[in-house]
Design a protein around this motif. Structure first.
Motif: not given
Length: 869
Positions: A709-711, A734-739, A787-791, A808-817
């Motif tokens: 839902g965050g994406l 708590d969303s994965f970034p669009p990567n 797994r197929r979304y980028t923006t 998966d906290a480490s991956a979900r923190r990587q929003w800065e880029p």
């Protein structure tokens, strides 16, 4: 596991563990093994992996902190225990080693136990210091006068050299009969009872586990799921370090058992240590065709295992895996084992606990007090390695322990069993009134004492009763009220607030008086059976049934009820029925009609029937829109549910937000209506944007979403901005970034399984699927799209909330880029789903509320947080 057979040397630096090692002390062996494995991982959790060198360094820091606190204390360290309050993690293992190295006995506290209960343990032990961590610092401060967090000093001083750390750990020499660990159990009078375990008994138990039975020798990769505060969790923790196994820690109280199969594959586990309850959950998750591959040993203990359950586990693990049903106690460690493998048939009925382990002799005490090698009676164990005693309680020790002329000791258990001519033991029950609940020993007298202390209770008696439907033992509280009768839910709530969840009674039966004999003693045989449901056990089959089920459980103060269980048979009354109707009405769910009030509960007293009774047939024009909170005149917050999730699952969060504005939930098309799903994040966002603009034609907009839902909320923000609208806030929960590179890819055992999954995915929303399978398909479909979304990089104001305890906290923190505007990335305690539920949801609601009111919290980096302490 057989690769080491026939040699006394393991790898390049330490010998295989032998029975002779039991004559020594713990630290020299732990240090020897850790030095030999200095560059190898020896203990790991989802967030931390410690090599042998890292373990030595962390343990030495703990030792230094403990000694610094007690430096001015001239008492013998053996008289002053030190407590450890941490999670099921690598830091807890290092803390245990560090405390033992200091010469102080260690008391491991369970972080899921209420603080008031933990304080009893600490006071009874005489501890004044708790070794803890940042997450549990506040609880630790309630428990003891001094709290130390060695994690904040990792790498300090010369202890950053693992050789210097090893030397520091070996400074104090312990005697084999020194107390290393104190494990607390319940007391029948309401006071905790501690068992003091010495070095010798722990070392011998390690030999029994690692070599004598072959359960986890050197080189094993042990998936360790058992709480370290209990003896069943202490044993493998120390034995793994002593024998040279690698401990892979998995906390089933914070992670779903559905994650366990993937975890076992990921870490390469060949040994699984779990309770029968956990194994039942895993088998259910896998289904009849699912398999746990790669395991050589599965051990289980703590409660009766029936033959049918054993057969189901065997199907899951395959014929090459040895299943070990075990029996032991805190006073004795492991006593017996019943192992089956290959073509061995699972026994019918209750599985025996097996034969005495090497170094132990089993007998039964007959009614006349004599000991026999066969027959039925109280189970008695004799061993020269038996070193346990009750901490600061010689009278209690003398009641059950006896020293023999040949140097051995005898312990009289509280269990009754039958010892066959072949030496195989079958347990029948307990000689006292203690019971095992979810594999944990419960002294009902402790619950009695708590209930007696309540002003509206005149008498109370709690007993264990087997449930004829499930075969599991549950607790029944018989209560004589003082004056007007309280609600059954209120009785349970008192217990839940003061004692662990496994001590909460399933049934509350109100009586005018407790039955007594002519001499005035309690007559347990005359206690009435509690009302029982004859309905089959069934979990919720839809998202709406899940919501109703949650309200039933909350009102009744119960867990795990069947959707066919009767509300009134579970202890509900008219007041509880009013509370249920009020809670359902306050949901504000579309199509729900509570006209008729408590009469609806009377006519439809089960989750299944009530869910149908209150749901009208009126269909919503916007089935993807779910009002979560309708009060308030401010601009609404639109909250997008995650993959496969109903928007109502976000209601608790919505209700905890600062008042003044509506909160409207958004969920996938087709999830709760007959329609085809959207097959891209962009299309999902487009549908939701249309819904949003119907509710609020012009911006500025407030958007938030959990997980997938965050994406979707991110894509909605992009689309609204491209349409010339202002987006005031985007909150990503708590969303994965669009990567796509950061999103875990599902693993399949083979091409056939992968093809089957692809077909199931393609049928999402098209082919009906019974029960929760419909939601599981939407969940998998959402993960596929994720797994197929980028923006593009997002330029607006963004709040990113990360569940700090999730794997998966480490991956979900990587929003800065992916963000170019003003943003904060804020960690909150909890895991991916637990941050939406009590008690973790409050931290999320606070962060989001401050964004909505413009009062943002000052966010500090982890290093600044530590410096602040």
């Amino acid at each position: 596991m057989g690769e080491h057979a026939g040699t006394d040397v393991v790898g390049a630096g330490f010998t295989r563990f032998s029975e002779e090692h039991a004559q020594g002390q713990l630290l020299p062996r732990i240090v020897d093994v850790a030095l030999a494995r200095a560059d190898e991982f020896v203990v790991a959790d989802p967030g931390t992996r410690l090599t042998g060198a890292g373990l030595l360094q962390r343990a030495a820091l703990v030792r230094e902190a403990v000694l610094a606190h007690h430096r001015a204390d001239d008492r013998d360290p053996q008289e002053v225990p030190v407590a450890v309050l941490r999670g099921h993690d690598a830091g807890a293992v290092a803390a245990v080693v560090g405390v033992v190295a200091s010469g102080h006995p260690v008391v491991v506290l369970d972080p899921t136990t209420p603080a008031v209960r933990l304080r009893h343990y600490v006071d009874a032990a005489g501890a004044t210091l708790v070794v803890s961590d940042a997450e549990r610092r506040a609880t630790a401060a309630e428990v003891a006068g001094t709290v130390v967090d060695p994690d904040s000093h990792v790498g300090a001083g010369d202890l950053s050299d693992h050789l210097a750390a090893a030397s520091a750990l070996l400074t104090r020499t312990a005697a084999p009969d020194d107390v290393a660990v104190i494990v607390y159990t319940s007391g029948s009078t309401g006071k905790p009872k501690g068992v003091a375990c010495d070095h010798r008994s722990i070392l011998h138990d390690t030999w029994v586990n690692s070599e004598a039975t072959g359960a986890y020798p050197a080189g094993s990769v042990v998936a360790h799921l058992l709480p370290m505060a209990f003896s069943a969790g202490t044993t493998p923790t120390l034995a793994g370090l002593l024998a040279g196994s690698r401990l892979e820690l998995f906390d089933p109280r914070r992670r779903s058992v559905t994650e366990l199969p993937a975890f076992l594959r990921e870490v390469g586990a060949d040994v699984l240590l779990a309770s029968p309850a956990i194994l039942r959950g895993v088998v259910t998750t896998l289904g009849p065709q699912g398999r746990l591959t790669g395991l050589g040993t599965v051990t289980m203990a703590g409660e009766t295992v029936h033959g049918a359950e054993l057969s189901a586990v065997r199907r899951a693990v395959g014929p090459d895996c040895v299943l070990r049903n075990r029996y032991g106690s805190t006073e004795t460690w492991l006593m017996t084992e019943y192992a089956i493998s290959g073509d061995d048939e699972a026994p019918e009925g209750a599985t025996p606990v097996g034969w005495a382990v090497p170094g132990a002799r089993l007998q039964v005490e007959l009614e006349d007090g004599t000991l026999a090698d066969t027959g039925t009676g109280r189970v008695v164990l004799t061993s020269r390695w038996l070193g346990g005693r009750y901490w600061k309680n010689p009278e209690k020790t003398a009641e059950v322990f006896a020293d023999n002329p040949d140097g051995s000791r005898t312990f009289r258990t509280s269990d009754v069993g039958t010892l066959g001519p072949d030496g195989c033991l079958r347990l029948l029950g307990r000689s006292d009134h203690s019971v095992k609940i979810r594999g944990l020993l419960v002294e009902p007298g402790e619950i009695d004492a708590l209930l007696f202390a309540q002003p509206d209770v005149r008498e109370a008696l709690v007993v264990g009763r087997p449930n004829p439907r499930t075969g599991r033992t549950g607790l029944v509280a018989y209560v004589v009220p003082e004056g007007s009768r309280p609600q059954a839910s209120a009785v349970r709530a008192v217990v839940r607030e003061n004692l662990p969840s496994h001590m909460v009674p399933e049934h509350v039966v109100f009586l005018d008086a407790l039955p007594r004999t002519e001499r005035g003693k309690l007559d347990r045989s005359q206690l009435p059976e509690p009302p029982r449901s004859s309905a089959p056990y069934e979990v919720p089959r839809s998202s709406w049934e899940e919501v109703v089920h949650e309200q039933f459980c909350a009102v009744l103060e119960l867990e795990g009820i069947s959707i066919f269980d009767d509300f009134f048979e579970l202890g509900g009354d008219s007041l509880a029925a009013e509370a249920l109707v009020s809670r359902i009405e306050s949901l504000g769910a579309d199509g729900v009609n509570t006209t008729g009030g408590t009469s609806i509960v009377a006519a439809a007293p089960t989750v299944a029937s009530f869910a149908v009774a209150v749901r009208s047939q009126t269909r919503s024009a916007r089935p993807t829109l779910v009002p979560l909170r309708t009060e308030g005149e401010g601009r609404p917050l639109f909250l997008v549910a995650g993959a496969g999730g109903a928007a109502l699952a976000l209601r608790t969060l919505a209700q905890r937000l600062v008042p003044g504005f509506p909160v409207l939930g958004l969920q996938a098309n087709g999830l709760e209506n007959r329609a085809l799903p959207d097959w891209s994040v962009e299309r999902m966002a487009r549908r939701h944007v249309a819904t949003v603009r119907e509710q609020q034609p012009q911006g500025p907009y407030r958007l938030a979403g959990h997980s997938l839902g965050g994406l979707i909320a991110l894509e909605m923000a992009h689309q609204l901005r491209r349409a010339g609208q202002e987006v005031e806030l985007l909150a990503v929960l708590d969303s994965f970034p669009p990567n796509p590179a950061l999103v875990p890819v599902p693993q399949y055992p083979g091409l056939q399984a992968k093809a089957k999954e692809a077909l199931s995915l393609a049928l999402t929303g098209i082919k009906a699927h019974p029960g929760l399978g419909h939601y599981v398909r939407f969940f998998r479909q959402g993960n596929f799209l994720q797994r197929r979304y980028t923006t593009d990089v997002y330029p607006g104001r963004t709040l990113v909330v990360v569940a700090a305890d999730d794997v998966d906290a480490s991956a979900r923190r990587q929003w800065e880029p992916h963000l170019s505007g003003s943003f904060d990335i804020v960690p909150v305690p909890g895991e991916h789903m637990s941050i939406l539920r009590d008690p973790r949801v409050d931290a999320v609601a606070e962060q989001l509320s401050r964004e909505m009111t413009g009062e943002r919290l000052e966010v500090r980096s982890p290093s600044e947080e530590l410096a602040g302490h």
